[in-house]
Design an enzyme around this catalytic site. Structure first.
Site, mmCIF file in Angstrom:
data_model
loop_
_atom_site.group_PDB
_atom_site.id
_atom_site.type_symbol
_atom_site.label_atom_id
_atom_site.label_comp_id
_atom_site.label_asym_id
_atom_site.label_seq_id
_atom_site.Cartn_x
_atom_site.Cartn_y
_atom_site.Cartn_z
ATOM 1 N N CYS A 523 -15.275 -2.403 -1.967
ATOM 2 C CA CYS A 523 -15.356 -0.872 -2.136
ATOM 3 C C CYS A 523 -15.935 0.005 -1.354
ATOM 4 O O CYS A 523 -15.457 0.224 -0.185
ATOM 5 C CB CYS A 523 -15.890 -1.000 -3.836
ATOM 6 S SG CYS A 523 -15.632 0.916 -4.777
ATOM 7 N N HIS A 607 -12.117 -3.897 -7.531
ATOM 8 C CA HIS A 607 -13.191 -4.730 -7.833
ATOM 9 C C HIS A 607 -12.680 -6.206 -8.756
ATOM 10 O O HIS A 607 -12.180 -5.987 -9.875
ATOM 11 C CB HIS A 607 -14.118 -4.094 -8.877
ATOM 12 C CG HIS A 607 -14.931 -3.051 -8.461
ATOM 13 N ND1 HIS A 607 -16.349 -3.144 -8.056
ATOM 14 C CD2 HIS A 607 -14.700 -1.708 -8.085
ATOM 15 C CE1 HIS A 607 -16.629 -2.067 -7.317
ATOM 16 N NE2 HIS A 607 -15.644 -1.057 -7.462
ATOM 17 N N GLU A 609 -14.121 -8.318 -9.410
ATOM 18 C CA GLU A 609 -15.179 -9.037 -10.485
ATOM 19 C C GLU A 609 -14.952 -8.173 -11.877
ATOM 20 O O GLU A 609 -15.576 -8.542 -12.973
ATOM 21 C CB GLU A 609 -16.661 -8.781 -10.118
ATOM 22 C CG GLU A 609 -17.093 -7.426 -9.608
ATOM 23 C CD GLU A 609 -16.638 -6.760 -8.530
ATOM 24 O OE1 GLU A 609 -17.292 -5.552 -8.121
ATOM 25 O OE2 GLU A 609 -15.762 -7.092 -7.861
#
Length: 635
Positions: A523, A607, A609
């Site tokens: 990011c 992302h 995650e």
């Protein structure tokens, strides 16, 4: 005698410090009468002794313990240590509480509808639109006055809440010198029991319409409006964003991360919310768990640290106890400490001078409508205001079980179809033999996504250590001891070199690139690295905050969650960026560079995650394998 504590409390309510707590699912309410003490830090909360619990009133300003920005309004971290406790059946409690009329005058909003709407617009355009975060909660207050003694007032209003409200996690009244609270909060912040940590993010708000049996005899209109709420993109994304933020906390305090179950409905008298349950194991002290989870993103925003800065910038005064917690500590049968901590929302605060404050906030996201957000703050305050006599009391005679309406259960279950299986299932470690034991330095750029990334790395067998950007030097990222350096995400403008954090990320990335040692950037760090290899970074016309996007990563289409306002742009001449003499491959979506890779290097804009990343684990695994390829053994 079960009623001894209540009887003593009622003999002189204003001359003692006390609390009455009715917790969800209990037949009895708990009564605590005792002494208060003001403390400096959460760590100072004393251990319960014997059968007597400890109740802490934790104000919002306590967020300063984490080093975050806050207006210091002086609201004390106050602990009630009971000298007398008891339990009483709820119906007996209602019968014993005062019924006198409490006159409340001078009701007003601290911020007008027009000014609040203007603040909403500024936050959406100037904060979310500039990459400062995905969502922020900005509150306003209803302020009034009563001449009634605060202890009598909150006892009287507690009776009304016990009769009229439904679906509350805690319904409570607390009286201490100068600070009295009464409320019915729907939301558990965090609880710890038998080594299990639970959090309960609630977001998305359906305002119950006035029920009209004659105009809607079969409930068709109600069913249609509620079905539209369940399917609403804004409401759904709002909940996913706060789940992501609380999963960051779970990943930090729970050794095995956290697991998500839900979504569920939280139906109250005036509002219905959607919610998830997060659960994980932890061996941390309960005060440590409480400190590292201050405070819920449902009342602050995300990323948490920058949300606190935005709140301080746009709210003119401190929050007092609003958005803090009540924290009840007691002991289990084996002497282990337990914690139960609801969020202080839907709560009235009465000070020693009789000033009554009811605060409510709206979660502002990229497509928030200022008028609708004004209405939401009013609706959230309505239940408490009704108990205070400032709004009509709710007629529950026509209550409808919204969860039982046709199609609702199916629509809620469908929300999980595109979420990350990794966070929805038990997370037994599944190490990759090629990655096992590899040491990873994770550079935190002021966003706790790094905690979720570190948990996923450990799941794959890697040894991950998270450090904040201020604590990392160029020497640190070039040490031979790190098999990989993962540069994390964060808020802000990646081209703003006056931002010390961006400048440090740039320095650290340059140092690691110069060595040719493996690195991965996510990011914000992906964007900073993109500038280093000659790509232009620009602001999106509409931010990608909390959205799922399919991206083609070199032949594999993956569904990934995105939280970004800025993007890297591919060169207009079709050339490839170059680092250390190597051309980098670009993955491009809608004229945005969503990933880069080259020898020993991999980056991603999204992302992996996030709970929004259905294909997050496999994507992260592929990026790790690629970045580490130069140092991995050949098959």
């Amino acid at each position: 005698m079960p009623r001894r504590a209540l009887d003593q409390l009622l003999t002189d309510p204003s001359g003692q410090s006390w609390a009455i707590l009715w917790r969800e699912g209990e037949d009895d309410a708990e009564v605590l009468v005792g002494e208060v003490e003001d403390l400096a830090r959460l760590h100072d909360i004393p251990r319960p002794t014997g059968e007597a619990p400890v109740l802490a009133m934790v104000p919002y300003r306590q967020i300063a313990e984490r080093g975050f920005d806050v207006h210091d309004d002086g609201a004390p971290l106050r602990v009630l240590r009971p000298t007398l406790t008891g339990r009483v059946r709820v119906e007996d409690l209602v019968a014993a509480l005062p019924t006198e009329t409490v006159e409340v005058t001078g009701e007003r909003f601290s911020v007008s509808d027009e000014d609040y709407a203007a603040t909403v617009a500024r936050v959406v355009e100037g904060e979310i639109g500039e990459g400062e975060g995905a969502n922020f909660v900005i509150r306003r207050d209803v302020v009034a006055h009563t001449e009634t003694d605060p202890a009598i007032a909150v006892l009287t209003w507690l009776r009304t809440l016990l009769l009229d409200e439904r679906g509350a996690y805690w319904t409570f009244a607390v009286h201490t010198p100068g600070h009295s609270l009464v409320g019915a909060t729907p939301e558990r912040h965090v609880s710890v029991r038998d080594g299990r940590v639970s959090m309960n993010p609630i977001s998305g708000t359906f305002r119950h319409p006035e029920h009209d049996p004659e105009g809607d005899p079969d409930g068709a209109r109600l069913s249609a409006s509620f079905s539209a709420f369940v399917a609403d993109t804004k409401e759904t994304e709002e909940l996913f964003m706060v789940v992501d933020e609380e999963m960051k906390m779970m990943a930090e305090v729970c050794s095995e991360g956290g697991r998500i179950t839900g979504p569920y409905l939280k139906q109250m008298a005036h509002l219905t919310h959607t919610e998830y349950l997060l659960d994980g194991r932890s061996d941390r002290d309960v005060r440590d768990v409480l400190r590292h989870t201050m405070f819920a993103p449902t009342v602050t925003g995300s990323p948490m640290e920058n949300a606190c800065t935005v709140i301080r910038r746009h709210e003119p005064t401190g929050r007092g106890y609003y958005s803090g917690v009540l924290a009840l500590l007691d002991l289990d049968e084996d002497g282990g400490e337990r914690l139960d901590a609801p969020i202080l929302i839907r709560t009235a605060h009465v000070d020693g001078a009789g000033t009554v404050t009811v605060s409510a906030g709206a979660t502002l996201v990229r497509h928030s409508d200022p008028v609708a957000e004004c209405a939401e703050t009013s609706a959230k305050a309505r239940g408490v205001l009704a108990a205070l006599g400032l709004r009509p009391r709710r007629n529950l005679g026509h209550a409808v079980d919204l969860a039982g309406l046709p199609g609702v259960a199916e629509a809620l279950a469908a929300r999980n179809e595109t979420l990350a299986p990794f966070w929805l299932a038990p997370q037994d470690s599944r190490p990759d033999p090629l990655l096992l034991g590899r040491r990873v330095l994770v550079v935190d750029a002021e966003d706790a996504w790094t905690q979720m990334l570190a948990h996923m790395l450990r799941h794959l067998g890697m040894a991950a250590q998270v450090r904040r950007w201020e604590q990392v030097s160029a020497e640190d990222v070039t040490q031979e001891g790190w098999d990989l350096v993962l540069f994390g995400p964060g808020p802000g403008d990646p081209t703003d070199l006056t931002d010390p954090r961006v400048a440090r990320l740039r320095e650290l990335l340059q140092a690691r690139l110069a060595t040719g040692q493996p690195l991965l950037a996510v990011c914000l760090s992906h964007q900073v690295l993109s500038t280093l290899v000659g790509l232009e970074v620009a602001k999106l016309p509409s931010p990608h905050q909390g959205v799922q996007l399919p991206v083609d990563l070199w032949g594999d289409v993956r569904l990934i969650g995105f939280y970004n306002t800025f993007v890297a742009l591919p060169p207009g001449d079709g050339s490839a960026p170059v680092v250390a003499g190597h051309e980098l491959e670009m993955a491009v979506r809608d004229q945005s560079v969503v990933a880069l890779r080259g020898p020993g290097l991999a980056t991603i804009q999204g992302h992996a995650e996030s709970v929004l990343s259905r294909d997050g684990m496999i994507t992260l695994h592929d990026l790790l394998r690629h970045a580490l390829a130069p140092v991995l053994p050949h098959p």
